[in-house]
Write a protein that holds these residues in place. Structure first.
Motif, short mmCIF file in Angstrom:
data_model
loop_
_atom_site.label_atom_id
_atom_site.label_comp_id
_atom_site.label_asym_id
_atom_site.label_seq_id
_atom_site.Cartn_x
_atom_site.Cartn_y
_atom_site.Cartn_z
N ARG A 47 -13.36 5.50 -1.32
CA ARG A 47 -12.70 4.28 -1.80
C ARG A 47 -13.27 3.90 -3.17
NH1 ARG A 47 -9.36 1.38 0.70
NH2 ARG A 47 -9.95 2.12 2.75
N HIS A 48 -12.37 3.54 -4.08
CA HIS A 48 -12.74 3.10 -5.43
C HIS A 48 -11.90 1.89 -5.79
CE1 HIS A 48 -14.76 6.99 -6.09
NE2 HIS A 48 -13.71 7.51 -5.46
N THR A 49 -12.46 1.01 -6.63
CA THR A 49 -11.74 -0.14 -7.14
C THR A 49 -11.66 -0.01 -8.66
OG1 THR A 49 -12.56 -1.51 -5.34
CG2 THR A 49 -11.68 -2.66 -7.26
N GLN A 91 0.84 -1.20 0.00
CA GLN A 91 0.00 0.00 0.00
C GLN A 91 0.87 1.25 0.00
OE1 GLN A 91 -3.28 -0.08 2.74
NE2 GLN A 91 -3.27 2.14 2.98
N GLY A 130 -3.18 4.17 -2.47
CA GLY A 130 -3.73 3.00 -3.13
C GLY A 130 -3.07 1.72 -2.65
N GLU A 149 -7.04 -0.69 -5.63
CA GLU A 149 -7.97 0.03 -4.78
C GLU A 149 -7.34 1.37 -4.48
OE1 GLU A 149 -9.21 -1.89 -1.19
OE2 GLU A 149 -10.32 -3.43 -2.28
N SER A 202 -5.60 -7.93 -4.41
CA SER A 202 -5.95 -9.23 -4.96
C SER A 202 -4.89 -10.32 -4.77
CB SER A 202 -6.24 -9.09 -6.45
OG SER A 202 -5.05 -8.77 -7.14
N THR A 243 -2.95 -2.90 -3.76
CA THR A 243 -3.31 -4.01 -4.65
C THR A 243 -3.79 -5.15 -3.77
OG1 THR A 243 -0.98 -4.64 -4.64
CG2 THR A 243 -1.73 -3.38 -6.51
#
Length: 140
Positions: free
Chosen positions: A94-96, A67, A113, A87, A117, A115
Motif C-alpha cells: 500500500r502506498h499513498t 475504488q 487504487g 491510495e 479523502s 481516493t
C-alpha cells in the motif's frame, strides 16, 4: 503509379473512445476530447485520452470514495497526482500519493487504487502505446 492520390484513413485509437492524434495536430484540450472511462470493467476513473504513435496520455478524475478493482496491463504506466490523494496497492504493498507525486506501475503488475479523502483526485497518466489505456481485470 497511375497519378491518382491514394486516400488513407487515419489510424484508429487503440483505446475505444480515445482521440487519435492526426497528422498536423499538435495541441489538444482535454476538456474537449472524448471523455472515456479509464477501465470500463474495473475502474470508476474518467477523463480525456489522446493517443499518438508511441504514447497514450490521459487526464483522469478518480471519484471520491470509489475504488478500482485489481487489474494489470501489458504496458507500463506513470501516474502524476495533480489534486487530491490517491491510495494504491501495487503487488500487495500500500502506498499513498499526494499532489506533485509520481506513481510508477511496471508492465504486467497487479494494482488497484482508491481516493480515501472524500475528495476527487485528478491525475495525468502516460502509457506506452503497445496496448490500450485499458487494462485487464484480475479474475478471481
Amino acid at each position: 503509379m497511375n497519378g491518382i492520390a491514394e486516400h488513407k484513413e487515419p489510424p484508429q485509437a487503440r483505446t475505444p473512445g480515445a482521440y487519435r492524434a492526426q497528422p498536423g495536430e499538435y495541441v489538444f484540450n482535454f476538456s474537449k476530447v472524448n471523455q472515456i472511462l479509464g477501465g470500463p470493467d474495473y475502474s470508476p476513473v474518467f477523463g480525456g485520452c489522446v493517443e499518438g504513435d508511441r504514447m497514450i496520455v490521459a487526464l483522469m478524475t478518480a471519484p471520491a470514495g470509489k475504488q478500482s478493482e485489481p487489474h494489470s496491463h501489458p504496458n507500463e504506466q506513470w501516474i502524476f497526482v495533480l489534486e487530491g490523494v490517491m491510495e494504491i496497492l501495487v503487488e500487495g504493498q500500500r502506498h499513498t500519493a499526494h499532489p506533485g507525486e509520481l506513481i510508477y506501475i511496471p508492465a504486467n503488475t497487479v494494482h488497484c487504487g482508491c481516493t480515501p479523502s472524500g475528495k476527487d483526485a485528478k491525475f495525468f497518466t502516460v502509457k506506452d502505446a503497445s496496448h490500450s489505456l485499458h487494462g485487464i481485470k484480475v479474475r478471481p
